[in-house]
Design a protein around this motif. Structure first.
Motif, PDB file in Angstrom:
ATOM      1  N   UNK A 139       1.040  -1.194   0.124  1.00 26.95           N
ATOM      2  CA  UNK A 139      -0.080   0.071   0.030  1.00 26.95           C
ATOM      3  C   UNK A 139       0.968   1.302  -0.078  1.00 26.95           C
ATOM      4  N   UNK A 140       0.577   2.147  -0.762  1.00 25.53           N
ATOM      5  CA  UNK A 140       1.435   3.351  -0.933  1.00 25.53           C
ATOM      6  C   UNK A 140       0.818   4.444   0.004  1.00 25.53           C
ATOM      7  N   UNK A 141       1.731   5.042   0.682  1.00 27.48           N
ATOM      8  CA  UNK A 141       0.962   6.424   1.629  1.00 27.48           C
ATOM      9  C   UNK A 141       0.394   6.015   2.838  1.00 27.48           C
ATOM     10  N   UNK A 142       0.366   4.729   2.984  1.00 23.89           N
ATOM     11  CA  UNK A 142      -0.146   3.932   4.329  1.00 23.89           C
ATOM     12  C   UNK A 142       1.019   3.686   5.242  1.00 23.89           C
ATOM     13  N   UNK A 143       0.646   4.214   6.554  1.00 23.02           N
ATOM     14  CA  UNK A 143       1.742   4.020   7.494  1.00 23.02           C
ATOM     15  C   UNK A 143       1.576   2.640   8.070  1.00 23.02           C
ATOM     16  N   UNK A 144       2.679   1.900   8.636  1.00 27.46           N
ATOM     17  CA  UNK A 144       2.625   0.582   9.150  1.00 27.46           C
ATOM     18  C   UNK A 144       1.872   0.609  10.408  1.00 27.46           C
ATOM     19  N   UNK A 145       1.193  -0.276  10.922  1.00 22.49           N
ATOM     20  CA  UNK A 145       0.532  -0.524  12.000  1.00 22.49           C
ATOM     21  C   UNK A 145       1.330  -0.416  13.193  1.00 22.49           C
ATOM     22  N   UNK A 146       1.232   0.138  14.132  1.00 25.00           N
ATOM     23  CA  UNK A 146       1.971   0.334  15.411  1.00 25.00           C
ATOM     24  C   UNK A 146       1.424  -1.037  16.450  1.00 25.00           C
ATOM     25  N   UNK A 147       2.274  -1.586  16.895  1.00 25.90           N
ATOM     26  CA  UNK A 147       2.004  -2.674  17.820  1.00 25.90           C
ATOM     27  C   UNK A 147       1.228  -2.236  18.967  1.00 25.90           C
ATOM     28  N   UNK A 148       0.197  -3.211  19.241  1.00 27.23           N
ATOM     29  CA  UNK A 148      -0.731  -2.847  20.108  1.00 27.23           C
ATOM     30  C   UNK A 148      -0.233  -3.551  21.584  1.00 27.23           C
ATOM     31  N   UNK A 149       0.514  -2.953  22.340  1.00 28.47           N
ATOM     32  CA  UNK A 149       1.021  -3.274  23.521  1.00 28.47           C
ATOM     33  C   UNK A 149       0.321  -2.726  24.940  1.00 28.47           C
ATOM     34  N   UNK A 150      -0.224  -3.600  25.378  1.00 29.77           N
ATOM     35  CA  UNK A 150      -1.224  -2.930  26.656  1.00 29.77           C
ATOM     36  C   UNK A 150      -0.391  -2.735  27.866  1.00 29.77           C
ATOM     37  N   UNK A 151      -0.651  -1.911  28.713  1.00 34.93           N
ATOM     38  CA  UNK A 151       0.168  -1.694  30.133  1.00 34.93           C
ATOM     39  C   UNK A 151       0.320  -3.111  30.692  1.00 34.93           C
TER      40      UNK A 151
END
Length: 156
Positions: free
Chosen positions: A64-76
């Motif tokens: 995908x062009x212009x789409x940022x990678x997903x940030x990892x979902x890290x819970x406290x």
């Protein structure tokens, strides 16, 4: 090549790309997209390479062009769990590896040098190890390998 998603069936994980560089739409499967990004949507711009799938033209790699990678979902909670796991592993390492080397088991068994010099006078391997480490004039390590009374008490 570059193109745009013109049809996408999300529940089946495939769609079609339209490009000015090709005649007709190009089939693309979700598995051909670079991982770590959201799922494709109609209208998304894509960069892709053409290959074939069962004799038909298809995208073999896509991003995908212009789409940022997903940030990892890290819970406290997962951070706390990771911290506790590291602390427990550190304690276990200390308790079962480091500390026994600093204080061998025979150190806390109440042995004292009482003039014994031969294996036949020892009552256990731990006593022989204590004597070898602390008492003078013992004759309990004939091959000088640091293991006392090997044939009688401290077999490998």
């Amino acid at each position: 090549m570059k193109g745009r998603i013109v049809r996408w069936v999300d529940d089946k994980g495939f769609g079609f790309i339209q490009s000015s560089e090709t005649n007709g739409d190009i089939f693309v499967h979700i598995s051909k997209f670079k991982s770590g990004y959201r799922r494709p949507q109609i209208g998304d711009e894509v960069e892709f390479q053409i290959g074939s799938n069962k004799g038909k033209v298809a995208a073999k790699k896509a991003i995908l062009i212009g789409i940022e990678p997903l940030k990892p979902n890290v819970s406290p909670l997962s951070i706390v769990f990771l911290g506790l796991s590291i602390a427990f592993a550190g304690y276990a390492l200390w308790a079962y590896v480091v500390e026994p080397r600093l204080n061998p088991p025979y150190e806390n068994m109440g042995f004292s040098c009482q003039g014994k010099t031969h294996c036949s006078q020892m009552t256990s391997c731990n006593e022989a190890k204590f004597y070898l480490a602390h008492c003078p004039n013992v004759k309990i390590d004939g091959d000088n390998d640091g293991i006392p009374c090997e044939s009688q008490l401290c077999s490998r």
